[in-house]
Design an enzyme around this catalytic site. Structure first.
Site, PDB file in Angstrom:
ATOM      1  N   ASP A  75       1.021  -1.193  -0.034  1.00  0.00           N
ATOM      2  CA  ASP A  75      -0.021   0.307  -0.025  1.00  0.00           C
ATOM      3  C   ASP A  75       0.752   1.272  -0.095  1.00  0.00           C
ATOM      4  O   ASP A  75       1.748   1.302   0.862  1.00  0.00           O
ATOM      5  CB  ASP A  75      -1.030   0.018   1.204  1.00  0.00           C
ATOM      6  CG  ASP A  75      -1.770  -1.126   1.215  1.00  0.00           C
ATOM      7  OD1 ASP A  75      -2.048  -1.868   0.151  1.00  0.00           O
ATOM      8  OD2 ASP A  75      -2.701  -1.263   2.349  1.00  0.00           O
ATOM      9  N   ASP A  93     -15.148  -5.441   1.065  1.00  0.00           N
ATOM     10  CA  ASP A  93     -14.889  -5.203   2.493  1.00  0.00           C
ATOM     11  C   ASP A  93     -15.956  -5.327   3.321  1.00  0.00           C
ATOM     12  O   ASP A  93     -17.182  -4.729   3.095  1.00  0.00           O
ATOM     13  CB  ASP A  93     -14.155  -3.778   2.812  1.00  0.00           C
ATOM     14  CG  ASP A  93     -12.928  -3.680   1.929  1.00  0.00           C
ATOM     15  OD1 ASP A  93     -12.131  -4.959   1.684  1.00  0.00           O
ATOM     16  OD2 ASP A  93     -12.743  -2.443   1.286  1.00  0.00           O
TER      17      ASP A  93
END
Length: 245
Positions: free
Chosen positions: A7, A129
């Site tokens: 990330d 998610d």
């Protein structure tokens, strides 16, 4: 498949705890060098997220990421800040094997459907998610602040009907915690549809976790914090995964 993940925030490699930006832990690794190290270790695929772009599409770090991926000789999937057809096109032209679509896939299904029909379902990973609620697994969007009107399985079915087979599913309570994956989530997904390739993400902290996920039948294991913190190496993870094929 073992899928090392990086990330990027403020042009640096970072990990968040449960997706919260104020928990950012920065790592002193250069992005291109780290990607090359993962590829050289035998990883068959890499996962990249532009966290800056995910938070504010006007602050995309795509130049940095594309420069770092230019020399890669393994496929990669990328997400963060992909909001328009041109974004999808730009990434595929830049060499991405697949684009990862999250909040848009939940909130603007018709828009994402149009992209899938234009570019081909094989170029998409749908990232869902979820929070565990009394009604089951509830997808969340926009930094996990909003709850979807659709159930997890409704969304899975919608994209499967369009030809998508790759789904990246994260139990929000597990993300970045190193507390073990959400085995119940992955078991439920595979029981719902054994033909999809589920990428397990969040909480993986040991080789035993990888072994258990493989036994459940997941199609891939995303490894972020565990590799950055040196809990084990890519080679260790690959060996563990392959011995249980």
């Amino acid at each position: 498949m073992i899928i090392p993940a990086l990330d990027v925030l403020q042009n640096q490699i970072v990990r968040l705890y449960q997706g919260k930006y104020d928990t950012a832990q920065f790592y002193p690794f250069e992005l291109g060098a780290r990607l090359k190290a993962y590829a050289d270790s035998g990883a068959g695929k890499l996962h990249l997220v532009d966290l800056e772009g995910a938070r504010d599409p006007s602050k995309k770090q795509w130049q940095l990421i594309q420069a770092a991926t230019k020399a890669l000789n393994v496929p990669y999937q990328v997400g963060g800040g992909i909001r328009a057809e041109q974004d999808v096109s730009d990434w595929l032209k830049a060499g991405a094997n697949q684009v990862v679509i999250g909040s848009m896939a939940v909130e603007q299904r018709e828009q994402v459907q149009a992209w899938i029909e234009k570019f081909g379902a094989q170029h998409f990973v749908i990232a869902l998610d979820v929070n565990k609620t009394t009604n089951g697994w509830a997808p969340a969007t926009h930094g996990w602040l909003n709850e979807s009107e659709f159930s997890l399985f409704e969304l899975i079915d919608f994209y499967v009907d369009l030809g998508v087979i790759d789904f990246l599913c994260t139990d929000i309570s597990k993300d970045g915690t190193m507390s073990g994956p959400s085995f119940a989530l992955y078991e439920d997904l595979i029981n719902h549809n054994a033909d999809i390739k589920v990428q397990a993400s969040g909480g993986v902290s040991s080789l035993a976790d990888i072994k258990q996920l493989k036994a459940l039948g997941v199609g891939g294991v995303i490894l972020g914090k565990s590799l950055l913190d040196g809990a084990f190496s890519v080679e260790d993870a690959l060996a563990c995964y392959s011995t249980h094929e």
